[in-house]
Design a protein around this motif. Structure first.
Motif, PDB file in Angstrom:
ATOM      1  N   ASN A 110      -5.013  -3.939   1.060  1.00  0.00           N
ATOM      2  CA  ASN A 110      -4.081  -5.060   1.094  1.00  0.00           C
ATOM      3  C   ASN A 110      -4.752  -6.400   1.385  1.00  0.00           C
ATOM      4  O   ASN A 110      -4.995  -6.722   2.550  1.00  0.00           O
ATOM      5  CB  ASN A 110      -3.038  -4.844   2.210  1.00  0.00           C
ATOM      6  CG  ASN A 110      -2.023  -3.782   1.873  1.00  0.00           C
ATOM      7  OD1 ASN A 110      -1.947  -3.332   0.732  1.00  0.00           O
ATOM      8  ND2 ASN A 110      -1.235  -3.399   2.850  1.00  0.00           N
TER       9      ASN A 110
ATOM     10  N   ASP B  17      -6.775   5.359   1.519  1.00  0.00           N
ATOM     11  CA  ASP B  17      -5.862   4.337   2.038  1.00  0.00           C
ATOM     12  C   ASP B  17      -6.659   3.428   2.963  1.00  0.00           C
ATOM     13  O   ASP B  17      -6.913   3.763   4.119  1.00  0.00           O
ATOM     14  CB  ASP B  17      -4.699   4.984   2.786  1.00  0.00           C
ATOM     15  CG  ASP B  17      -3.789   3.937   3.430  1.00  0.00           C
ATOM     16  OD1 ASP B  17      -3.966   2.739   3.145  1.00  0.00           O
ATOM     17  OD2 ASP B  17      -2.907   4.323   4.226  1.00  0.00           O
TER      18      ASP B  17
ATOM     19  N   ALA C   2       0.830  -1.204   0.000  1.00  0.00           N
ATOM     20  CA  ALA C   2       0.000   0.000   0.000  1.00  0.00           C
ATOM     21  C   ALA C   2       0.867   1.257   0.000  1.00  0.00           C
ATOM     22  O   ALA C   2       0.427   2.318  -0.439  1.00  0.00           O
ATOM     23  CB  ALA C   2      -0.919  -0.003   1.218  1.00  0.00           C
ATOM     24  N   SER C   3       2.087   1.145   0.509  1.00  0.00           N
ATOM     25  CA  SER C   3       2.995   2.294   0.468  1.00  0.00           C
ATOM     26  C   SER C   3       3.285   2.666  -0.982  1.00  0.00           C
ATOM     27  O   SER C   3       3.260   3.850  -1.358  1.00  0.00           O
ATOM     28  CB  SER C   3       4.321   1.973   1.174  1.00  0.00           C
ATOM     29  OG  SER C   3       4.099   1.559   2.492  1.00  0.00           O
TER      30      SER C   3
ATOM     31  N   LYS D 199      -3.087  -8.373   4.178  1.00  0.00           N
ATOM     32  CA  LYS D 199      -3.270  -8.204   5.617  1.00  0.00           C
ATOM     33  C   LYS D 199      -4.359  -9.175   6.102  1.00  0.00           C
ATOM     34  O   LYS D 199      -4.144 -10.354   6.201  1.00  0.00           O
ATOM     35  CB  LYS D 199      -3.604  -6.744   5.937  1.00  0.00           C
ATOM     36  CG  LYS D 199      -2.373  -5.816   5.845  1.00  0.00           C
ATOM     37  CD  LYS D 199      -2.690  -4.417   6.324  1.00  0.00           C
ATOM     38  CE  LYS D 199      -1.463  -3.616   6.716  1.00  0.00           C
ATOM     39  NZ  LYS D 199      -0.486  -3.404   5.661  1.00  0.00           N
TER      40      LYS D 199
ATOM     41  N   THR E   3      -3.992   3.273  11.164  1.00  0.00           N
ATOM     42  CA  THR E   3      -3.129   2.240  11.729  1.00  0.00           C
ATOM     43  C   THR E   3      -3.260   2.166  13.245  1.00  0.00           C
ATOM     44  O   THR E   3      -3.290   1.077  13.821  1.00  0.00           O
ATOM     45  CB  THR E   3      -1.668   2.523  11.328  1.00  0.00           C
ATOM     46  OG1 THR E   3      -1.646   2.771   9.933  1.00  0.00           O
ATOM     47  CG2 THR E   3      -0.768   1.361  11.665  1.00  0.00           C
TER      48      THR E   3
HETATM   49  C1  LIG Z   1      -3.494   2.298   7.060  1.00  0.00           C
HETATM   50  C2  LIG Z   1      -2.225   1.744   6.500  1.00  0.00           C
HETATM   51  N1  LIG Z   1      -1.757   2.213   5.340  1.00  0.00           N
HETATM   52  C3  LIG Z   1      -0.632   1.758   4.793  1.00  0.00           C
HETATM   53  C4  LIG Z   1       0.091   0.757   5.407  1.00  0.00           C
HETATM   54  C5  LIG Z   1       1.334   0.269   4.761  1.00  0.00           C
HETATM   55  O1  LIG Z   1       1.097  -0.985   4.220  1.00  0.00           O
HETATM   56  P1  LIG Z   1       2.208  -1.709   3.344  1.00  0.00           P
HETATM   57  O2  LIG Z   1       3.061  -2.475   4.302  1.00  0.00           O
HETATM   58  O3  LIG Z   1       1.444  -2.581   2.411  1.00  0.00           O
HETATM   59  O4  LIG Z   1       2.982  -0.657   2.636  1.00  0.00           O
HETATM   60  C6  LIG Z   1      -0.343   0.231   6.630  1.00  0.00           C
HETATM   61  C7  LIG Z   1       0.399  -0.806   7.312  1.00  0.00           C
HETATM   62  O5  LIG Z   1       0.003  -1.341   8.324  1.00  0.00           O
HETATM   63  C8  LIG Z   1      -1.531   0.752   7.186  1.00  0.00           C
HETATM   64  O6  LIG Z   1      -1.983   0.310   8.365  1.00  0.00           O
END
Ligand SMILES: Cc1ncc(COP(=O)(O)O)c(C=O)c1O
Length: 487
Positions: A293, A264, A140-141, A296, A239
């Motif tokens: 994702n 997101d 997701a990043s 997850k 998060t």
């Molecule tokens: C809300 C949110 N966005 C983005 C991310 C980043 O995810 P990724 O590890 O797939 O980059 C996380 C990771 O926990 C998250 O909780």
């Protein structure tokens, strides 16, 4: 390695994986190594000659397993679930086995078209309209960075084809919530907006969701001094506490300025599979991009992150490169995923989703998600009912943020107690939890949702939390440890 040698070793490896997964519930959940211990257990130089496969397998047990936090354990409640369903593990193995090179449609038409099909399947399963088209990103990043580059180019009228951001007269501004994941700030910096043009919009003190009125004001303030609102990143499932930013209101405010809205939903997106949870995602269909994702909570093994956009033509115009060696006569008829993101080469990641969905079936995945929501609500109710314990934030999904407050403990002493009990739980090996800061104080996040976690596991965790905190209180208090802030 010949195919016959592979066959023998492969059978042994599959047996090892099955045995390992069977053993996971009995392993300590936290990784059991000190910094440097894993590397010290490995030779300093690479082998010149082949080693027996049995030695490699033995090192998986000796070196690797103790060096892994067991996120597949029923006792795993840390960070967010990182499920690796065995069906998707088979897809991962198949992906490696096919050995496809995904650089263009021509290099592996099946890689592209299976990805088109499974991203469409998931779009439909999530109740999104057919205006969305998806691609699998690693994380997701990356999805957020790609969306940010697309937003930048829309707001700047295609600045990348001229002097870039450096040639713009008016700075472009990105808005998000202070509760948003750190990858949002990282993407804003990497996409060239600069920290001075990243605004953290106020959140509601109870729900911790972005305040659309504050967003409107922040945008008006920027416009008044000649800046251009370019993008809002709405965090749907933050998060820290899984707070849900109000997307319909955010979209309405953003549209007043033509700003891009990226949603997101890295963690929360799995809940879109449940029709009864879709109200939490109202308005998402009107955003410009959405990342979530499956790697997850849904449980398709890393790295399986989905990025959906509504304006694919715009995305392609930002990302496309067409060196002659990659051109082919069918280009006009096909999707070229190299133009939907940053890397050229891609793995056949779609097989992970394809196997997962086909072998487990959507209904079983939905039932598991419902089970986890139920378990989290049950835990929250127990915590609320117990004197000395508090749930610190609403529980829209499966993460429960808790604090244990022994009489008379406040401030730094309470922080020390919190860190002490979470460390004690983690050191015990039966469960793994994360500490994180909320309003400047430590709290503990219990993120329910490992594939193996059933109600008796959650009940056992609740007993463990109460006995651990009672023991620490009886021992006369605790000392904390320096920690890190999550997000
Ligand atoms: C809300 C949110 N966005 C983005 C991310 C980043 O995810 P990724 O590890 O797939 O980059 C996380 C990771 O926990 C998250 O909780």
């Amino acid at each position: 390695m010949t195919p016959e040698e592979f066959r023998r070793a492969g059978h042994e490896l599959i047996d090892w994986i099955a045995d390992h997964r069977t053993r996971v519930p009995d392993l300590p959940v936290a990784a059991q190594v000190r910094p440097g211990e894993v590397s010290a257990a490995l030779p300093r130089t690479a082998p010149e000659h082949p080693e027996p496969f049995a030695d490699v397998l033995a090192d998986l047990d000796r070196v690797v397993v103790p060096g892994v936090t067991q996120t597949q354990s029923p006792g795993f409640y840390g960070w967010f679930p990182s499920n690796a369903s065995l069906a998707s593990v088979l897809g991962d193995i198949a992906s490696g086995g096919v050995g496809a090179l995904g650089i263009t449609w021509q290099s592996a038409p099946a890689l592209t078209e299976v990805e088109q099909v499974v991203t469409d399947w998931l779009r439909d399963l999530c109740g999104l309209s057919t205006q969305w088209r998806g691609a699998i990103q690693d994380t997701a990043s990356t999805g957020c960075l790609v969306a940010m580059l697309a937003a930048r180019e829309r707001a700047s009228g295609g600045s990348e084809h001229g002097g870039g951001l450096q040639a713009l007269e008016a700075p472009l501004v990105v808005y998000t919530s202070p509760e948003a994941h750190s990858s949002v700030a990282k993407a804003a910096l990497l996409a060239g907006f600069g920290a001075d043009n990243l605004r953290y919009v106020e959140v509601d003190p109870v729900t911790r969701a972005m305040d659309p009125g504050a967003l409107r004001q922040a945008m008006a303030d920027d416009v008044a001094v000649g800046r251009v609102p370019a993008m809002v990143v709405a965090a749907v499932g933050t998060t820290g506490t899984t707070a849900m930013d109000p997307v319909p209101e955010i979209v309405a405010v953003a549209r007043e300025h033509g700003a891009w809205v990226h949603v997101d939903a890295a963690m929360a997106g799995s809940a879109m599979l449940l029709p009864e949870m879709r109200h939490l995602f109202a308005g998402v269909d009107d955003a410009d991009s959405l990342a979530w994702n499956p790697h997850k909570w849904m449980g398709t093994i890393l790295d399986t992150s989905l990025l959906y956009v509504r304006d694919v033509d715009h995305l392609v115009s930002v990302m496309s490169t067409t060196p002659s060696y990659l051109c082919a006569s069918t280009d006009a008829e096909v999707v070229q995923y190299k133009d939907w993101g940053i890397p050229l080469g891609r793995r056949f990641r779609a097989l992970k989703l394809w196997f997962h969905l086909r072998l487990d079936g959507v209904e079983a995945i939905r039932e598991r998600l419902r089970r986890d929501l139920d378990n989290a609500r049950w835990l929250a109710a127990q915590v609320e009912a117990e004197p000395g314990w508090r749930v610190l934030a609403p529980v829209p999904l499966q993460t429960v943020c808790v604090v244990h407050e022994p009489p008379g403990l406040t401030g730094d002493a309470l922080d020390a107690h919190t860190l002490a009990w979470v460390d004690a739980v983690n050191a015990g090996g039966r469960a793994y939890l994360g500490a994180s800061r909320l309003d400047g104080r430590w709290m503990v996040r219990v993120s329910v949702g490992a594939e193996a976690t059933e109600r008796p596991d959650v009940a056992a965790l609740w007993d463990l939390l109460r006995t651990t905190t009672a023991r620490l209180a009886a021992d006369g208090g605790a000392t904390g440890r320096p920690g890190t802030v999550m997000s």
